[in-house]
Design a protein around this motif. Structure first.
Motif, PDB file in Angstrom:
ATOM      1  N   ASP A 139      26.310 -31.718 -58.697  1.00 59.64           N
ATOM      2  CA  ASP A 139      27.826 -32.300 -59.264  1.00 59.64           C
ATOM      3  C   ASP A 139      27.807 -31.578 -61.041  1.00 59.64           C
ATOM      4  N   ARG A 140      29.638 -33.057 -60.959  1.00 62.19           N
ATOM      5  CA  ARG A 140      29.756 -32.380 -62.023  1.00 62.19           C
ATOM      6  C   ARG A 140      29.029 -31.992 -63.627  1.00 62.19           C
ATOM      7  N   GLU A 141      27.797 -32.764 -63.563  1.00 58.17           N
ATOM      8  CA  GLU A 141      26.633 -32.270 -64.678  1.00 58.17           C
ATOM      9  C   GLU A 141      25.763 -31.701 -64.756  1.00 58.17           C
ATOM     10  N   GLY A 142      25.403 -31.100 -62.948  1.00 53.47           N
ATOM     11  CA  GLY A 142      24.411 -30.539 -63.011  1.00 53.47           C
ATOM     12  C   GLY A 142      23.359 -31.268 -62.125  1.00 53.47           C
ATOM     13  N   ARG A 143      23.357 -32.458 -62.167  1.00 47.49           N
ATOM     14  CA  ARG A 143      22.683 -33.305 -60.990  1.00 47.49           C
ATOM     15  C   ARG A 143      22.322 -32.838 -60.296  1.00 47.49           C
ATOM     16  N   PRO A 144      21.361 -32.982 -58.712  1.00 48.80           N
ATOM     17  CA  PRO A 144      21.366 -33.263 -57.329  1.00 48.80           C
ATOM     18  C   PRO A 144      21.946 -34.036 -57.114  1.00 48.80           C
ATOM     19  N   THR A 145      23.261 -33.723 -56.253  1.00 49.54           N
ATOM     20  CA  THR A 145      23.367 -34.994 -55.652  1.00 49.54           C
ATOM     21  C   THR A 145      23.911 -34.611 -54.083  1.00 49.54           C
ATOM     22  N   LEU A 146      24.562 -35.274 -53.237  1.00 53.67           N
ATOM     23  CA  LEU A 146      24.389 -35.680 -51.969  1.00 53.67           C
ATOM     24  C   LEU A 146      25.589 -36.090 -51.145  1.00 53.67           C
ATOM     25  N   ILE A 147      26.478 -35.642 -50.540  1.00 57.58           N
ATOM     26  CA  ILE A 147      27.754 -35.805 -49.990  1.00 57.58           C
ATOM     27  C   ILE A 147      27.906 -35.563 -48.345  1.00 57.58           C
ATOM     28  N   ASN A 148      27.824 -36.502 -47.843  1.00 54.85           N
ATOM     29  CA  ASN A 148      27.886 -36.708 -46.413  1.00 54.85           C
ATOM     30  C   ASN A 148      28.735 -35.783 -45.568  1.00 54.85           C
ATOM     31  N   PRO A 149      28.624 -35.210 -44.510  1.00 56.50           N
ATOM     32  CA  PRO A 149      30.176 -34.630 -44.346  1.00 56.50           C
ATOM     33  C   PRO A 149      31.240 -35.381 -43.787  1.00 56.50           C
ATOM     34  N   PRO A 150      32.261 -35.217 -43.620  1.00 55.11           N
ATOM     35  CA  PRO A 150      33.510 -36.001 -42.947  1.00 55.11           C
ATOM     36  C   PRO A 150      32.874 -35.499 -41.386  1.00 55.11           C
ATOM     37  N   SER A 151      33.547 -37.077 -41.015  1.00 53.84           N
ATOM     38  CA  SER A 151      33.459 -37.827 -40.059  1.00 53.84           C
ATOM     39  C   SER A 151      34.472 -36.702 -39.489  1.00 53.84           C
ATOM     40  N   GLU A 152      34.296 -36.035 -37.776  1.00 53.69           N
ATOM     41  CA  GLU A 152      35.436 -35.608 -36.584  1.00 53.69           C
ATOM     42  C   GLU A 152      36.438 -36.090 -36.726  1.00 53.69           C
ATOM     43  N   PRO A 153      37.173 -37.465 -36.762  1.00 56.17           N
ATOM     44  CA  PRO A 153      38.145 -38.202 -36.708  1.00 56.17           C
ATOM     45  C   PRO A 153      38.935 -37.649 -38.635  1.00 56.17           C
ATOM     46  N   ASP A 154      37.992 -38.124 -39.356  1.00 59.45           N
ATOM     47  CA  ASP A 154      38.240 -37.321 -40.444  1.00 59.45           C
ATOM     48  C   ASP A 154      38.850 -36.115 -40.452  1.00 59.45           C
ATOM     49  N   VAL A 155      38.814 -35.111 -40.282  1.00 64.15           N
ATOM     50  CA  VAL A 155      39.159 -33.571 -39.872  1.00 64.15           C
ATOM     51  C   VAL A 155      39.673 -33.794 -38.740  1.00 64.15           C
ATOM     52  N   ILE A 156      39.898 -34.637 -38.162  1.00 62.42           N
ATOM     53  CA  ILE A 156      40.823 -34.133 -37.074  1.00 62.42           C
ATOM     54  C   ILE A 156      42.180 -34.623 -38.081  1.00 62.42           C
ATOM     55  N   THR A 157      41.926 -35.895 -38.653  1.00 59.49           N
ATOM     56  CA  THR A 157      43.919 -37.004 -39.197  1.00 59.49           C
ATOM     57  C   THR A 157      43.825 -35.831 -40.635  1.00 59.49           C
ATOM     58  N   THR A 158      43.166 -35.149 -41.049  1.00 61.99           N
ATOM     59  CA  THR A 158      43.379 -34.459 -42.665  1.00 61.99           C
ATOM     60  C   THR A 158      43.620 -33.037 -41.827  1.00 61.99           C
ATOM     61  N   LEU A 159      43.476 -32.000 -40.959  1.00 56.10           N
ATOM     62  CA  LEU A 159      43.898 -30.924 -40.522  1.00 56.10           C
ATOM     63  C   LEU A 159      45.709 -31.019 -39.197  1.00 56.10           C
ATOM     64  N   SER A 160      46.189 -32.440 -39.038  1.00 57.89           N
ATOM     65  CA  SER A 160      46.566 -33.237 -38.407  1.00 57.89           C
ATOM     66  C   SER A 160      47.828 -33.003 -39.598  1.00 57.89           C
ATOM     67  N   GLU A 161      47.699 -33.050 -40.672  1.00 54.10           N
ATOM     68  CA  GLU A 161      48.633 -33.196 -42.079  1.00 54.10           C
ATOM     69  C   GLU A 161      48.131 -32.532 -42.500  1.00 54.10           C
ATOM     70  N   SER A 162      48.062 -31.061 -42.712  1.00 51.94           N
ATOM     71  CA  SER A 162      48.119 -29.770 -43.014  1.00 51.94           C
ATOM     72  C   SER A 162      49.176 -28.973 -43.353  1.00 51.94           C
ATOM     73  N   PHE A 163      48.946 -28.218 -44.455  1.00 53.82           N
ATOM     74  CA  PHE A 163      49.952 -27.219 -44.530  1.00 53.82           C
ATOM     75  C   PHE A 163      49.874 -26.330 -43.520  1.00 53.82           C
ATOM     76  N   LEU A 164      48.872 -26.712 -42.598  1.00 52.41           N
ATOM     77  CA  LEU A 164      49.392 -25.166 -41.516  1.00 52.41           C
ATOM     78  C   LEU A 164      49.102 -25.330 -40.577  1.00 52.41           C
TER      79      LEU A 164
END
Length: 221
Positions: A139-164
């Motif tokens: 993470d920002r402080e150099g500590r081990p971290t775990l960030i789970n992947p975005p869900s499929e609906p989150d990906v679809i929502t993000t790309l539908s509103e994206s610059f692309l």
């Protein structure tokens, strides 16, 4: 001129400053555009009118040879909202001396263009493979971290509103496949603002996944 319907459109007006001593030579210019939606302007047509003001300016008046098309500040830029970008649209643009106002004596002749906005057929949809990343790097402080992947609906929502999707000539996205990969590289900023070394490693991971996958012609990864 054929453009993609329902996508906000920006058009740039390049203004050549004259040098005739018999006419005033402005130092800065601005302008106004009229967009006639659904038909030609009156009296020959019945298109409804939208008045557009430039999204920048006033700008310096320059001779054509001095205008840099790579600089947004060298042109007057107008924006037509996506919901108006449908069918035939007629534009009329008039520019004038910013210091003297929109009066006939200091205005240019009206210039016009009439692009047509059309829906893009379904085969022009972007075919996309999505890689969802599980991040286990520091993470920002150099500590081990775990960030789970975005869900499929989150990906679809993000790309539908994206610059692309708002900008490029595609009618939508077809999601061919979703996959998950783990990445533990260092994505922290490197120094005053550059990307950390892990970003190149992440891009290499995606390239390797692409090379190992069966991406068909016309598909994106």
């Amino acid at each position: 001129m054929l453009l993609v319907a329902k996508k906000t459109t920006v058009f740039c007006v390049y203004v050549d400053r004259g040098s005739d001593p018999n006419f005033p030579i402005p130092s800065t210019i601005t302008g106004v555009a009229s967009a006639y939606i659904g038909g030609p302007p009156p009296p020959s047509g019945s298109g409804s009118i939208e008045r557009l003001m430039p999204i920048n300016g006033p700008i310096d008046a320059k001779a054509a040879a001095q205008i840099d098309r790579g600089k947004a500040a060298d042109t007057l830029n107008f924006r037509l909202p996506g919901w108006l970008c449908t069918g035939q649209v007629y534009f009329a643009v008039r520019v004038f001396d910013a210091a003297r106002g929109d009066v006939l004596a200091f205005s240019s002749p009206t210039a016009s263009l009439s692009p047509r906005f059309e829906e893009i057929a379904d085969p022009n949809r972007l075919r996309l493979t999505v890689v969802r990343i599980i991040y286990t790097g520091p993470d920002r402080e150099g500590r081990p971290t775990l960030i789970n992947p975005p869900s499929e609906p989150d990906v679809i929502t993000t790309l539908s509103e994206s610059f692309l999707t708002r900008t490029y000539p595609i009618s939508g996205i077809n999601y061919i496949r979703f996959t998950i990969a783990e990445f533990n590289g260092d994505l922290r900023r490197d120094g005053p603002g550059g990307c950390g070394p892990g970003w190149n490693a992440l891009l290499d991971l995606l390239r390797n996944l692409r090379a190992a996958s069966r991406v068909l012609p016309g598909e994106s990864f």
